[in-house]
Design a protein around this motif. Sequence first.
Motif, short mmCIF file in Angstrom:
data_model
loop_
_atom_site.label_atom_id
_atom_site.label_comp_id
_atom_site.label_asym_id
_atom_site.label_seq_id
_atom_site.Cartn_x
_atom_site.Cartn_y
_atom_site.Cartn_z
N CYS A 78 0.85 -1.15 0.25
CA CYS A 78 -0.01 0.01 0.21
C CYS A 78 0.97 1.41 0.23
CB CYS A 78 -1.31 0.08 1.23
SG CYS A 78 -2.34 -1.44 1.03
N SER A 138 2.01 -8.65 0.85
CA SER A 138 1.15 -7.62 1.48
C SER A 138 0.68 -8.22 2.84
CB SER A 138 -0.23 -7.05 1.20
OG SER A 138 -0.82 -8.32 0.18
N HIS A 207 -1.82 -3.19 -6.68
CA HIS A 207 -2.48 -2.31 -4.66
C HIS A 207 -3.75 -3.00 -4.56
CE1 HIS A 207 1.19 0.93 -4.65
NE2 HIS A 207 1.06 0.82 -5.92
N GLN A 208 -3.34 -3.65 -3.65
CA GLN A 208 -4.92 -3.52 -2.53
C GLN A 208 -6.13 -2.41 -3.08
OE1 GLN A 208 -4.88 -5.56 0.88
NE2 GLN A 208 -2.89 -5.23 0.64
N CYS A 211 -6.08 -0.82 1.94
CA CYS A 211 -5.26 -1.24 1.75
C CYS A 211 -5.69 -2.36 3.70
CB CYS A 211 -4.38 -0.32 2.81
SG CYS A 211 -3.42 0.57 1.31
N TYR A 214 -6.47 -7.51 3.29
CA TYR A 214 -6.72 -9.41 2.74
C TYR A 214 -5.54 -9.81 3.92
CZ TYR A 214 -6.48 -13.14 -0.34
OH TYR A 214 -6.47 -13.97 -0.95
N ARG A 447 -9.41 -10.77 -6.88
CA ARG A 447 -8.68 -11.57 -6.14
C ARG A 447 -9.84 -12.25 -5.51
NH1 ARG A 447 -4.52 -9.12 -3.65
NH2 ARG A 447 -5.60 -9.08 -1.68
#
Length: 449
Positions: A78, A138, A207-208, A211, A214, A447
């Motif tokens: 992130c 991450s 990038h997620q 942030c 997950y 995802r």
Amino acid sequence: MIYKKVPSVLLSALRLACDNRFPFASAVSTEKENEVKSILQRMESDALAFRDEIERVYNKRCETPTLTECAGSNFNDCSSTYPNQQCMKADELVISTCGDGISCNGECFTKTKRTIQHTHEITCFLLALWDKTLSTVSIPTALADAPFDNPSDPEIIESACYSRLAEPYMINKYQVDEEYWAKYDVQPSWTYFGAHNGLFRQIPARHQVQCGQYDPRRRPWFVAASSGPKDVVLVIDISGSMMDYGRLALAKEAAITIVDTLTVADRVSVIAFSSNARQIGGYKTLIRATNDNKKSIIQAIRRLNANGATNFYDAFNTAFRALDQTIRSESTSGCNVAVLFMTDGQISEGPGSNEVIDLVNDRTQQLAADFNRKAIIFTFSLGFQADHEVTKSIACSTNGIWTPVDDLTGDLVTAMSSYYKLFALGLGEGGNEEFAAWVEPCKYALRCD
């Protein structure tokens, strides 16, 4: 591994296998079936080869270069930037917030400069980019307790460093996969690794959406690979005292988290008890944990209300009756059996503690004698009023685990959703050495979550 779409060759083979209207269908079906088998074997071999690579780099975790070359790095995607970002093509993975895949793709940089004041455009800019030339890591927010959202736990840093050694393998594999899957007009899968401590590494790097949201340890693919097929019975106390301190809400959240982690290889049942016990959803046996069945069970969990006394005996009796009927009807997973029992109180109705302990011991021994199935009991005592003596005795008598959870500082969701770790011991040894788990395909924009 997750694919953008099911290859058309797989769908064609399934259709032809069921279609007897055409005389050539049988021959074509056989040819397609063999091709499907080849694809599936390749996917499984890829997973096992990636496992071997992770084991190789894991053995290098204590070598000085492994740590010195990355120990001071940024371990949170992130707050990272990627050197070779590119826009996703319209036929690649597209984010719903980006519309039809055209508005962001090809115009990323100019659109962002022109509309930087609009948050949704910035989001579109970030999520429509990925980098196929490197991997990214991450971690969940709870682990990002150091500056710049990095972890302070040395073990997590070590996991980031040793898994980084697998990056060349992951990059090369992705390039090879692009060539292989191009003939089926399918994008290659993302390759990713989830560590037991919550670290997640994937390629392509991106990038997620949010942030720190997950956590791989709570996803079906992770639990399936870590524990194998299993029969899971959740037993939830819904007596009147569960209204105190928001305990029922916590119990629901924990139960839903566990149900979410199950796969089609698993069987599941949820027992709610107060003055008496019942299996929710109207079922008599454990059911296969398909996506549709999980949605149905989760809806039933959300409808639970707290009322009545606390009857341990009927709760366990109902749970073991469901297991017995499942095994007798041959609808079991055939592997591990876990009973997760959660209560916030003491027995106030039905037989007493000695009878409850005797019942659990008798029924677990009966499962072992009649069906060669070992049932492990996990008990959770929630809050300062909860029984400790009985719940602890029940868990210990079956080589299970008893966990006390404090009202104010305890984490029931994490405690209950970690039950599968006991099954992970020895999973990759002996006859399970080449074990590879398959999970139900999932629908997602970003995802599998």
